[in-house]
Every structure is written in structure tokens, then in C-alpha cells.
Design an enzyme around this catalytic site. Sequence first.
Site, PDB file in Angstrom:
ATOM      1  CG  ASP A  16      -1.848   1.073   1.407  1.00  0.00           C
ATOM      2  OD1 ASP A  16      -2.627   1.656   0.407  1.00  0.00           O
ATOM      3  OD2 ASP A  16      -1.737   1.633   2.451  1.00  0.00           O
ATOM      4  CG  ASP A 176      -2.329   2.346   6.339  1.00  0.00           C
ATOM      5  OD1 ASP A 176      -2.681   1.999   5.218  1.00  0.00           O
ATOM      6  OD2 ASP A 176      -2.518   3.188   6.817  1.00  0.00           O
TER       7      ASP A 176
END
Length: 222
Positions: A16, A176
Site C-alpha cells: 500500500d 496499514d
Amino acid sequence: MTRLESGGAFDAAIVDLDGTLVHTLPDFVVVLNTMLDELRLPAVELEFVERSVGKGSEHLIRRTLAQVGAEANRYDAAWACYQQHYERLNGSHATVFAGAEEGLAGLRAAGLRLACLTNKPGAFARALLAQKGLVRYFDVVFGGDAFERKKPDPLPLLKTCVALGSPPARTLMIGDSSNDAAAARAAGLPVVLVTYGYNHGEPVRGVDADAFIDRLDALLPL
């Protein structure tokens, strides 16, 4: 014992961007408030933005308009304004998280193919990665406009695995947030979450993941 600790082998990793590699929250705050000022609407606070990022620009703009009490029919004007200012300010207030570049370099050195998969528009993602010196680590970069659906839908992860030539079970998802974890679980990828990201303002250790790390280079050696 997590699946990672039990000795799984990986061919590739999907990483990400916002909140995982680069601290972009200040960018979002500045761009959104520039947009709101131009539209003569009240500003939003950092805490609201932290809770709202991660599901794509469309979602962020709609939530922001609702937060300041603007009518939904102002979306098109807000979208155009947001895109203009984000392109101009992209990366200006953002910083690479400690250990992020070292982690990417280590994963490449270990022989893993790498993809960056983000819900941020692809052009903005590639420009940010290039500006911060990280794009060279990735075989492919896919934004939220690359596929029919965005994370937390599993489709972007499955299509990214195809692009990497790696089966889901041998492809590690690094993110995250619950978005990343939910997409990974649905797609059959093992998932590691960093503890310093955004996760919609919620405690990340409450998310179903295989492991948590305080720095990306803490993954090494796999």
C-alpha cells in the site's frame, strides 16, 4: 504463531502507499482545505481527514462535503477543484516513513517482485513514488482507477497477483488498514500491517492480520 512466523515462502509482495510507505496525511489536509476555501466552505481538521482517507478520492470528497454541511450536488465542482490542487501539491507536505525505503530495498534484494497498490488515482501515485525516489523498487504500480473496484474488494489484489505472476498464497500484502486486511483475506493473501499508519483513525492491532510491524524493514529477513 502467525502464518508468517511458521515459515511461509513468498514470490512477491503488494504494498500500500498512503500510511504505509509515505506519510501523506498533511497533503490531504492542505489539498482538501484549499478546495474548501475555493468553494467558500469551512475547513476540516486533521483528525477528520485521518478517519476518512483510504477508500479513494471519490469517497474522501463526498465525506468531506457531508462533514462541512455542503449539498451533495456540489460534488462535481469539488472533484474538479480537488484534482487540480492535488496535482499541484502532490508530495509537497509528504514524507517517507522511517524504514520504508530500506524495507523495499530488502524485499527486492530477497528476490521478491513488488507491486504498489493504492486507492489513490494512479497518476498521483506514480508521481508521488517518483518524487520520493521509491518508484524504482516496483515492477508495477496500480491506482484506484486501474480496476473496476477498489480495496477492500479483493479484485485489485487478485489482478495485481496476475500482473506479478505470483499466486495469492505466495504473495504478501503489506498495508496499514482494515481495507488492506479485508481485501487480503478475501483474496487469499497473507497480510502484514504497519502500526504507524492511518486505519481510519481506529487502533490497527484490532484488525485481523497475520502480523504487525513498527517499521517496514522489520520484515527482513523473511
